[in-house]
Scaffold this motif. Structure first.
Motif, mmCIF file in Angstrom:
data_model
loop_
_atom_site.group_PDB
_atom_site.id
_atom_site.type_symbol
_atom_site.label_atom_id
_atom_site.label_comp_id
_atom_site.label_asym_id
_atom_site.label_seq_id
_atom_site.Cartn_x
_atom_site.Cartn_y
_atom_site.Cartn_z
ATOM 1 N N CYS A 239 0.853 -1.182 0.000
ATOM 2 C CA CYS A 239 0.000 0.000 0.000
ATOM 3 C C CYS A 239 0.893 1.238 0.000
ATOM 4 O O CYS A 239 2.046 1.194 0.435
ATOM 5 C CB CYS A 239 -0.956 0.010 1.184
ATOM 6 N N ALA A 240 0.335 2.309 -0.521
ATOM 7 C CA ALA A 240 1.105 3.535 -0.666
ATOM 8 C C ALA A 240 0.181 4.739 -0.491
ATOM 9 O O ALA A 240 -1.036 4.636 -0.717
ATOM 10 C CB ALA A 240 1.767 3.584 -2.042
ATOM 11 N N ALA A 241 0.770 5.848 -0.090
ATOM 12 C CA ALA A 241 0.001 7.078 0.120
ATOM 13 C C ALA A 241 0.674 8.228 -0.608
ATOM 14 O O ALA A 241 1.908 8.303 -0.671
ATOM 15 C CB ALA A 241 -0.103 7.385 1.612
ATOM 16 N N LYS A 242 -0.156 9.118 -1.144
ATOM 17 C CA LYS A 242 0.360 10.288 -1.829
ATOM 18 C C LYS A 242 -0.384 11.526 -1.367
ATOM 19 O O LYS A 242 -1.580 11.474 -1.054
ATOM 20 C CB LYS A 242 0.242 10.144 -3.352
ATOM 21 N N GLU A 243 0.304 12.597 -1.326
ATOM 22 C CA GLU A 243 -0.317 13.856 -0.966
ATOM 23 C C GLU A 243 -1.080 14.398 -2.177
ATOM 24 O O GLU A 243 -0.715 14.140 -3.314
ATOM 25 C CB GLU A 243 0.754 14.840 -0.499
ATOM 26 N N GLY A 244 -2.147 15.113 -1.919
ATOM 27 C CA GLY A 244 -2.893 15.688 -3.019
ATOM 28 C C GLY A 244 -4.247 15.043 -3.212
ATOM 29 O O GLY A 244 -4.543 13.974 -2.678
ATOM 30 N N LEU A 245 -5.052 15.692 -4.033
ATOM 31 C CA LEU A 245 -6.448 15.306 -4.208
ATOM 32 C C LEU A 245 -6.664 14.225 -5.252
ATOM 33 O O LEU A 245 -7.693 13.556 -5.251
ATOM 34 C CB LEU A 245 -7.280 16.533 -4.590
ATOM 35 N N TYR A 246 -5.703 14.047 -6.143
ATOM 36 C CA TYR A 246 -5.929 13.179 -7.285
ATOM 37 C C TYR A 246 -5.303 11.812 -7.075
ATOM 38 O O TYR A 246 -4.271 11.687 -6.418
ATOM 39 C CB TYR A 246 -5.371 13.822 -8.552
ATOM 40 N N TYR A 247 -5.918 10.786 -7.655
ATOM 41 C CA TYR A 247 -5.326 9.471 -7.500
ATOM 42 C C TYR A 247 -4.086 9.351 -8.375
ATOM 43 O O TYR A 247 -3.869 10.138 -9.285
ATOM 44 C CB TYR A 247 -6.323 8.354 -7.755
ATOM 45 N N GLY A 248 -3.256 8.387 -8.068
ATOM 46 C CA GLY A 248 -2.020 8.202 -8.803
ATOM 47 C C GLY A 248 -1.903 6.803 -9.359
ATOM 48 O O GLY A 248 -2.269 5.838 -8.699
ATOM 49 N N LEU A 249 -1.386 6.698 -10.569
ATOM 50 C CA LEU A 249 -1.228 5.412 -11.227
ATOM 51 C C LEU A 249 0.222 4.952 -11.263
ATOM 52 O O LEU A 249 0.489 3.797 -11.583
ATOM 53 C CB LEU A 249 -1.784 5.473 -12.657
ATOM 54 N N GLY A 250 1.135 5.843 -10.944
ATOM 55 C CA GLY A 250 2.554 5.519 -11.032
ATOM 56 C C GLY A 250 3.224 5.516 -9.680
ATOM 57 O O GLY A 250 2.889 6.300 -8.793
ATOM 58 N N GLU A 251 4.199 4.634 -9.536
ATOM 59 C CA GLU A 251 4.933 4.525 -8.271
ATOM 60 C C GLU A 251 5.523 5.857 -7.832
ATOM 61 O O GLU A 251 5.501 6.193 -6.650
ATOM 62 C CB GLU A 251 6.092 3.541 -8.427
#
Length: 123
Positions: free
Chosen positions: A95-107
């Motif tokens: 599992c991974a988390a990213k900052e920001g409102l949009y989903y991410g498809l890349g590592e």
């Protein structure tokens, strides 16, 4: 800073189900977009699914209709319900988390990663 820990992996027969969990630390969990990736032996890590802070989801084609991503912000936890598992789903799931409102498809879009949990599907 977000710490992530996966659980729920295991050995299952083809056609079976597993539910992975990703528990997160931190008080701002709800602000992060989250994702699941997987890596099979000898292969590159690949995107599986993602969910935004508002609940928008996206899946790789090979898991659509079989996997469901969800999150419970009150519990700081994300889930991946995996049904109709196939041997080709065998991998370590991260599992991974990213900052920001949009989903991410890349590592490279993700800032924080868990250690992974092994899923093995026997034929």
């Amino acid at each position: 800073q977000v710490l992530l820990e996966e659980s729920g992996g295991g050995l299952v027969q083809a056609g079976g189900s597993l539910r992975l969990s990703c528990a997160a630390s931190g008080r701002t969990f709800s602000r992060y977009s989250l994702g699941w990736f997987r890596q099979a032996p000898g292969k590159e890590r690949e995107f599986v699914s993602t969910i935004t802070s508002k609940g928008t989801t996206y899946y790789r084609d090979s898991v659509k209709g079989r996997f469901t991503i969800s999150r419970d912000n009150a519990k700081n936890t994300m889930y991946l319900q995996m049904n109709s598992l196939k041997p080709e789903d065998t991998a370590t799931y991260y599992c991974a988390a990213k900052e920001g409102l949009y989903y991410g498809l890349g590592e490279s879009e993700y800032n924080y990663w868990g250690q992974g949990t092994q899923v093995t599907v026997s034929s």
